[in-house]
Scaffold this motif. Structure first.
Motif, PDB file in Angstrom:
ATOM      1  N   ASP A 278       0.860  -1.181   0.000  1.00  0.00           N
ATOM      2  CA  ASP A 278       0.000   0.000   0.000  1.00  0.00           C
ATOM      3  C   ASP A 278       0.899   1.235   0.000  1.00  0.00           C
ATOM      4  O   ASP A 278       1.574   1.515   0.991  1.00  0.00           O
ATOM      5  CB  ASP A 278      -0.906  -0.008   1.239  1.00  0.00           C
TER       6      ASP A 278
ATOM      7  N   ASN B  90       0.078   4.282   0.075  1.00  0.00           N
ATOM      8  CA  ASN B  90      -0.411   5.357   0.948  1.00  0.00           C
ATOM      9  C   ASN B  90       0.051   5.170   2.389  1.00  0.00           C
ATOM     10  O   ASN B  90       0.515   6.109   3.038  1.00  0.00           O
ATOM     11  CB  ASN B  90      -1.941   5.429   0.888  1.00  0.00           C
ATOM     12  N   THR B  91      -0.082   3.946   2.895  1.00  0.00           N
ATOM     13  CA  THR B  91       0.327   3.666   4.274  1.00  0.00           C
ATOM     14  C   THR B  91       1.774   3.191   4.367  1.00  0.00           C
ATOM     15  O   THR B  91       2.297   3.022   5.469  1.00  0.00           O
ATOM     16  CB  THR B  91      -0.587   2.601   4.896  1.00  0.00           C
ATOM     17  N   LYS B  92       2.395   2.967   3.200  1.00  0.00           N
ATOM     18  CA  LYS B  92       3.772   2.456   3.134  1.00  0.00           C
ATOM     19  C   LYS B  92       3.893   1.158   3.921  1.00  0.00           C
ATOM     20  O   LYS B  92       4.824   0.950   4.703  1.00  0.00           O
ATOM     21  CB  LYS B  92       4.763   3.496   3.656  1.00  0.00           C
ATOM     22  N   SER B  93       2.946   0.277   3.685  1.00  0.00           N
ATOM     23  CA  SER B  93       2.850  -0.958   4.459  1.00  0.00           C
ATOM     24  C   SER B  93       2.828  -2.170   3.541  1.00  0.00           C
ATOM     25  O   SER B  93       2.089  -2.200   2.549  1.00  0.00           O
ATOM     26  CB  SER B  93       1.575  -0.928   5.315  1.00  0.00           C
TER      27      SER B  93
END
Length: 245
Positions: free
Chosen positions: A19, A21-24
């Motif tokens: 992801d 956006n969440t850098k996950s």
């Protein structure tokens, strides 16, 4: 006519998604839920990997591809078969025994594990019939069977492979920034990377192509966009034979 399944052989798929956006780095899991037939007691309520029995007409790769398509609707994603899991007690947890009795599974099932790499944004969870959900790799829920072990071993393999093969680009948009590549590496490896040193090394790679484009729709100064060229990478890393035949 539906092809007959092999009752003691299955494929389990670890679906990794990143992801931006969440850098996950996340794992896609499906809900496992079972109520008693006689009372309202909840017997099983957890998550598991997606998987299924191998059909007699399929190869192992065929099964893995089918399982991923049924879960996500996607095909032609990066996949790797990384290990077989066949311990005699892998399915003997009390709640697993309840589930197996209800589903008529073979207690001595051997599973061949694969992992896939894709972008979380490519999976539509709103219309998913499996109640699938993304979980960060470092925040997994209660898992059934030996699926935590399978996930963690897949993760270790991914960490090793991302240092020697360009597989991380399967998790990024076609056009990306250097910071996005660094964020992804940090997410997978669980470490902080020196920004200046990383940027210098990456932009000097001939297979990282600078585009005449910059980010759009960002509040800060737009960054330069790049793309990965598999053609250039393959030419650079092609095998050199001592004798050409």
């Amino acid at each position: 006519m539906e092809s007959e399944k092999i009752l003691n052989l299955s494929v389990d798929c670890v679906v990794f998604g990143y992801d931006t956006n969440t850098k996950s780095l996340n794992v896609l899991l499906i809900k496992r839920y079972l109520k008693s037939k006689f009372t309202s007691e909840v017997l099983v309520d957890d998550y598991v990997l997606t998987g299924y029995h191998v059909l007699k007409t399929e190869t192992l790769d065929d099964t893995a591809t089918r399982v991923l398509k049924e879960l996500t609707g996607l095909t032609d994603q990066y996949k790797k078969q990384f290990k077989a899991f066949g311990d005699p007690d892998r399915l003997t947890n009390p709640k697993d025994l309840v589930w197996i009795a209800n589903e008529a599974f073979n207690l001595r099932t051997i599973t061949i594990a694969y992992y896939f790499l894709l972008k979380t944004e490519d999976v539509n969870l709103e219309q998913n019939t499996f109640e699938a959900k993304w979980f960060p790799i470092n925040a997994l829920p209660d898992l059934g069977f030996d699926h935590e072990k399978i996930i963690l071993e897949a993760y270790e393999d991914l960490k090793e492979k991302c240092l020697s093969e360009p597989i991380i680009f399967k998790l990024l948009p076609d056009k990306f920034t250097i910071n996005e590549v660094q964020d992804l590496y940090q997410s997978i490896l669980g470490i902080d990377i020196d920004n200046r040193n990383f940027r210098r090394k990456l932009i000097n790679k001939k297979y990282i192509i600078a585009l005449d484009e910059k980010q759009i729709g960002v509040s800060k100064k737009p960054a330069q966009l790049y793309m990965f060229s598999m053609d250039i990478y393959n030419k650079m890393f092609s095998k050199n034979y001592l004798i050409s035949m």
